[in-house]
Design a protein around this motif. Structure first.
Motif, PDB file in Angstrom:
ATOM      1  N   LEU A 141       7.960   4.600  -0.117  1.00 23.44           N
ATOM      2  CA  LEU A 141       8.755   4.814   1.688  1.00 23.44           C
ATOM      3  C   LEU A 141       7.536   4.416   2.698  1.00 23.44           C
ATOM      4  CD1 LEU A 141       9.373   8.778   1.599  1.00 23.44           C
ATOM      5  CD2 LEU A 141      11.170   6.696   1.218  1.00 23.44           C
ATOM      6  N   GLN A 142       6.711   4.181   2.892  1.00 15.87           N
ATOM      7  CA  GLN A 142       5.516   3.150   3.929  1.00 15.87           C
ATOM      8  C   GLN A 142       5.865   2.023   3.284  1.00 15.87           C
ATOM      9  OE1 GLN A 142       3.594   4.410   6.878  1.00 15.87           O
ATOM     10  NE2 GLN A 142       3.876   2.678   6.686  1.00 15.87           N
ATOM     11  N   ILE A 143       6.270   1.032   2.816  1.00 12.80           N
ATOM     12  CA  ILE A 143       6.310   0.054   2.208  1.00 12.80           C
ATOM     13  C   ILE A 143       8.140   0.087   2.827  1.00 12.80           C
ATOM     14  CG2 ILE A 143       7.032  -1.654   0.504  1.00 12.80           C
ATOM     15  CD1 ILE A 143       4.077  -0.110  -0.820  1.00 12.80           C
ATOM     16  N   GLU A 144       8.816   0.693   2.733  1.00  8.63           N
ATOM     17  CA  GLU A 144      10.505   0.189   3.163  1.00  8.63           C
ATOM     18  C   GLU A 144      10.060   0.289   4.664  1.00  8.63           C
ATOM     19  OE1 GLU A 144      14.595   1.886   2.130  1.00  8.63           O
ATOM     20  OE2 GLU A 144      12.815   3.158   2.856  1.00  8.63           O
ATOM     21  N   ARG A 145       9.294   1.955   4.887  1.00  8.61           N
ATOM     22  CA  ARG A 145       9.488   1.099   6.833  1.00  8.61           C
ATOM     23  C   ARG A 145       8.431   0.137   6.933  1.00  8.61           C
ATOM     24  NH1 ARG A 145       7.958   6.862   5.812  1.00  8.61           N
ATOM     25  NH2 ARG A 145       5.994   6.414   5.725  1.00  8.61           N
ATOM     26  N   ASP A 146       7.690  -0.668   6.394  1.00  2.96           N
ATOM     27  CA  ASP A 146       6.723  -2.021   7.082  1.00  2.96           C
ATOM     28  C   ASP A 146       8.140  -2.584   6.558  1.00  2.96           C
ATOM     29  OD1 ASP A 146       4.442  -0.490   7.060  1.00  2.96           O
ATOM     30  OD2 ASP A 146       3.586  -0.990   5.008  1.00  2.96           O
ATOM     31  N   ARG A 154       6.859  -5.444  10.116  1.00  5.57           N
ATOM     32  CA  ARG A 154       5.344  -5.426   9.825  1.00  5.57           C
ATOM     33  C   ARG A 154       4.868  -6.614   9.207  1.00  5.57           C
ATOM     34  NH1 ARG A 154       4.326  -1.853  13.403  1.00  5.57           N
ATOM     35  NH2 ARG A 154       5.440   0.761  13.017  1.00  5.57           N
ATOM     36  N   PRO A 155       3.732  -7.038   9.621  1.00  7.07           N
ATOM     37  CA  PRO A 155       2.800  -7.756   9.217  1.00  7.07           C
ATOM     38  C   PRO A 155       2.729  -8.181   7.900  1.00  7.07           C
ATOM     39  CG  PRO A 155       1.660  -7.962  11.314  1.00  7.07           C
ATOM     40  CD  PRO A 155       3.075  -6.032  10.786  1.00  7.07           C
ATOM     41  N   PHE A 156       2.834  -9.414   6.479  1.00  5.20           N
ATOM     42  CA  PHE A 156       2.899  -9.515   5.287  1.00  5.20           C
ATOM     43  C   PHE A 156       1.724  -8.672   5.360  1.00  5.20           C
ATOM     44  CE2 PHE A 156       1.597 -12.069   2.276  1.00  5.20           C
ATOM     45  CZ  PHE A 156       2.541 -11.276   0.900  1.00  5.20           C
ATOM     46  N   ASP A 209      13.952 -12.363   0.678  1.00  3.81           N
ATOM     47  CA  ASP A 209      14.335 -12.759  -0.519  1.00  3.81           C
ATOM     48  C   ASP A 209      14.871 -12.247  -1.818  1.00  3.81           C
ATOM     49  OD1 ASP A 209      14.769 -15.204   0.830  1.00  3.81           O
ATOM     50  OD2 ASP A 209      13.860 -16.443  -0.209  1.00  3.81           O
ATOM     51  N   ARG A 210      13.808 -10.783  -1.545  1.00  2.00           N
ATOM     52  CA  ARG A 210      13.831 -10.284  -2.700  1.00  2.00           C
ATOM     53  C   ARG A 210      13.950  -9.049  -1.871  1.00  2.00           C
ATOM     54  NH1 ARG A 210       8.679 -11.484  -7.171  1.00  2.00           N
ATOM     55  NH2 ARG A 210       8.756 -14.186  -6.536  1.00  2.00           N
ATOM     56  N   ASP A 211      14.413  -8.060  -3.101  1.00  2.00           N
ATOM     57  CA  ASP A 211      15.003  -6.416  -2.754  1.00  2.00           C
ATOM     58  C   ASP A 211      13.157  -5.389  -3.332  1.00  2.00           C
ATOM     59  OD1 ASP A 211      15.217  -4.026  -2.360  1.00  2.00           O
ATOM     60  OD2 ASP A 211      16.940  -3.504  -3.185  1.00  2.00           O
ATOM     61  N   LEU A 212      12.564  -6.050  -2.646  1.00  2.00           N
ATOM     62  CA  LEU A 212      10.645  -5.106  -2.974  1.00  2.00           C
ATOM     63  C   LEU A 212      11.082  -3.683  -3.252  1.00  2.00           C
ATOM     64  CD1 LEU A 212       8.242  -5.218  -3.666  1.00  2.00           C
ATOM     65  CD2 LEU A 212       7.887  -5.233  -1.135  1.00  2.00           C
ATOM     66  N   VAL A 213      12.041  -2.618  -2.146  1.00  4.78           N
ATOM     67  CA  VAL A 213      11.628  -1.747  -2.429  1.00  4.78           C
ATOM     68  C   VAL A 213      12.463  -0.979  -3.408  1.00  4.78           C
ATOM     69  CG1 VAL A 213      12.944   0.805  -1.192  1.00  4.78           C
ATOM     70  CG2 VAL A 213      11.549  -1.312   0.286  1.00  4.78           C
TER      71      VAL A 213
END
Length: 135
Positions: free
Chosen positions: A29-34, A39-41, A102-106
């Motif tokens: 969830l934190q990554i999704e919020r980023d 947020r910066p890479f 381009d990618r669906d990371l979450v």
């Protein structure tokens, strides 16, 4: 756009492992919020590294439980853990600033997490419950 929510199906019935799974989801969830907040890479990368390190800890924790209860499928489960870590590392190494768009990371992380909890961990939980009732 929060797609990752805790589901009862993620629970395996072991308080420590379920707690660790909740932390897993919180990191996703934190990554999704980023990503949602732009947020910066480097920040996203840092949280991905944290997720990897936590996964490594969590898998060791699960394997310790398996040793304690003499779980018969320890070796294949450990191998699954190794493959999951390799998959996560490979995927995150391939990321760049441009590919985050381009990618669906979450989506990848949720699928990765769900795969981990839905199969082998449920068999482990069933074994642990059986061992507790027969002791």
């Amino acid at each position: 756009m929060v797609r990752a929510v805790w589901k009862a199906s993620y629970e395996i019935g072991h308080p420590r492992i379920d707690g660790e799974h909740r932390i897993f989801l919180d990191l996703i969830l934190q990554i999704e919020r980023d990503l949602t907040e732009g947020r910066p890479f480097e920040r996203v990368q840092r949280h991905l590294i944290e997720l990897y390190k936590y996964a490594d800890f969590h898998f060791f924790s699960e394997e310790s439980l398996m040793v304690e209860v003499d779980y018969p499928d320890l070796i294949p489960h450990r191998r699954t853990h190794q493959l999951l870590l390799e998959d996560l590392a490979s995927y995150t190494r391939s990321l760049s600033v441009a590919s985050l768009r381009d990618r669906d990371l979450v989506g990848f992380l949720i699928e990765w997490f769900a795969f981990h909890t839905a199969g082998d961990d449920l068999r482990l939980a069933s074994y642990v419950r059986q061992e507790r009732t027969s002791s």
